[in-house]
Design a protein around this motif. Structure first.
Motif, mmCIF file in Angstrom:
data_model
loop_
_atom_site.group_PDB
_atom_site.id
_atom_site.type_symbol
_atom_site.label_atom_id
_atom_site.label_comp_id
_atom_site.label_asym_id
_atom_site.label_seq_id
_atom_site.Cartn_x
_atom_site.Cartn_y
_atom_site.Cartn_z
ATOM 1 N N TYR A 13 0.837 -1.201 0.000
ATOM 2 C CA TYR A 13 0.000 0.000 0.000
ATOM 3 C C TYR A 13 0.876 1.257 0.000
ATOM 4 O O TYR A 13 0.606 2.219 -0.727
ATOM 5 N N LEU A 30 -6.378 0.810 -5.925
ATOM 6 C CA LEU A 30 -6.361 -0.398 -5.090
ATOM 7 C C LEU A 30 -7.760 -0.843 -4.680
ATOM 8 O O LEU A 30 -7.897 -1.841 -3.962
ATOM 9 N N LEU A 37 -6.582 2.946 3.647
ATOM 10 C CA LEU A 37 -5.220 3.068 3.141
ATOM 11 C C LEU A 37 -4.347 3.842 4.134
ATOM 12 O O LEU A 37 -3.206 3.445 4.423
ATOM 13 N N GLN A 40 -3.408 1.615 7.041
ATOM 14 C CA GLN A 40 -2.361 0.634 6.715
ATOM 15 C C GLN A 40 -0.981 1.295 6.750
ATOM 16 O O GLN A 40 -0.016 0.722 7.265
#
Length: 307
Positions: A13, A30, A37, A40
């Motif tokens: 990511y 993604l 995101l 992450q």
């Protein structure tokens, strides 16, 4: 932190966000949310104990640690892409060869170089062109198998590369066959005041040509300077001007007498190189092309012209 503690999904990511420089675009690519995101990436930063991004308006810029992590992520996921390409090729009984070439190189030269491999029914070719630095970056990250260039690359222990000489060709002065057939000019002594098209300033041979003219006190009438050899070929064919270029660029026009060689200079040479990584994976078709080119280069050094 141990390797087992590194979450490669988080790293993936991060890699996508770093390449796009924009959280929204990366999330769309993604198929995930921006919040997921961001979460992450925060977990990755917490795990490694470094901030990887700083915000600049709506964009994200990498910190020093971010640049370091990106360099390794490029190699990791570049190898992953190479692995998948090799496995897919193996499963389908094909071999993929990914060739990059600098934009200033002749397309005819590139075709001549790969021609021995075109009869291989298992071969799938990927051909890219661009600036040398960008191509070398893709080569270092295992996204290309070889880069064709008309200049060498400096030694760099942080990015080891192998540069193999493929051959060279004297540069010629060409002009329309209906105007210049049977006429010969010396380079550069007879070029003063003539209309001439030249390779652009980024081309390796342009510096050589300009230096020859300056030393001889010759001033040409520069009508065009063209980085792209395919475009310079068209200019040479259609403008009525003289052009300075490698004969391989206009090999078809010379064969058909649309253009003729008006002069040659042994002092002007374009050299061709194949750049690879020292620890590249062996691809039989690439090894054969490199071996064939080595033989051609040996013949040239003994006085045989490149065709």
């Amino acid at each position: 932190m141990h390797l087992a503690q590194l979450n490669f999904n988080h790293l993936f990511y991060f890699w996508n966000v770093a390449k796009s420089g924009h959280l929204t675009r990366a999330a769309e690519a993604l198929h995930t949310s921006q919040s997921a995101l961001s979460s992450q990436i925060r977990q990755l930063e917490e795990r490694i104990g470094e901030e990887l991004f700083r915000r600049e308006g709506r964009r994200l810029s990498l910190t020093d640690a971010g640049h370091l992590v990106l360099a390794y992520a490029d190699s990791i996921f570049g190898l992953g892409e190479e692995m998948l390409a090799r496995l897919q090729g193996h499963a389908s009984g094909t071999t993929r060869l990914r060739v990059g070439s600098v934009a200033t190189m002749s397309r005819n030269y590139q075709e001549n170089w790969i021609r021995p491999a075109l009869s291989d029914s298992t071969l799938v070719l990927t051909l890219e062109s661009g600036l040398l630095e960008g191509l070398l970056s893709r080569l270092a990250h295992h996204q290309l198998d070889v880069v064709l260039a008309n200049e060498t690359v400096p030694s760099n222990p942080d990015r080891p590369l192998h540069c193999q000489f493929l051959g060279s060709q004297a540069i010629s002065l060409v002009g329309p066959g209906n105007q210049w057939g049977g006429r010969k000019l010396r380079i550069p002594e007879d070029l003063d005041g003539l209309d001439i098209a030249l390779p652009g300033p980024r081309h390796a041979l342009r510096v050589q040509f300009d230096a020859l003219c300056a030393a001889a006190g010759v001033t040409i009438r520069l009508r065009a300077e063209v980085d792209d050899m395919a475009m310079l070929r068209l200019i040479a064919r259609d403008s009525g001007w003289l052009a300075v270029l490698p004969e391989v660029v206009v090999q078809d026009e010379l064969r058909d007498n649309v253009l003729v060689v008006v002069g040659r200079s042994t002092e002007l040479q374009e050299r061709f190189y194949a750049i690879t990584t020292p620890r590249r994976r062996r691809i039989d078709v690439l090894e054969q092309l490199l071996l064939g080119a080595t033989r051609t280069g040996d013949e040239q050094s003994a006085g045989t012209a490149l065709t």
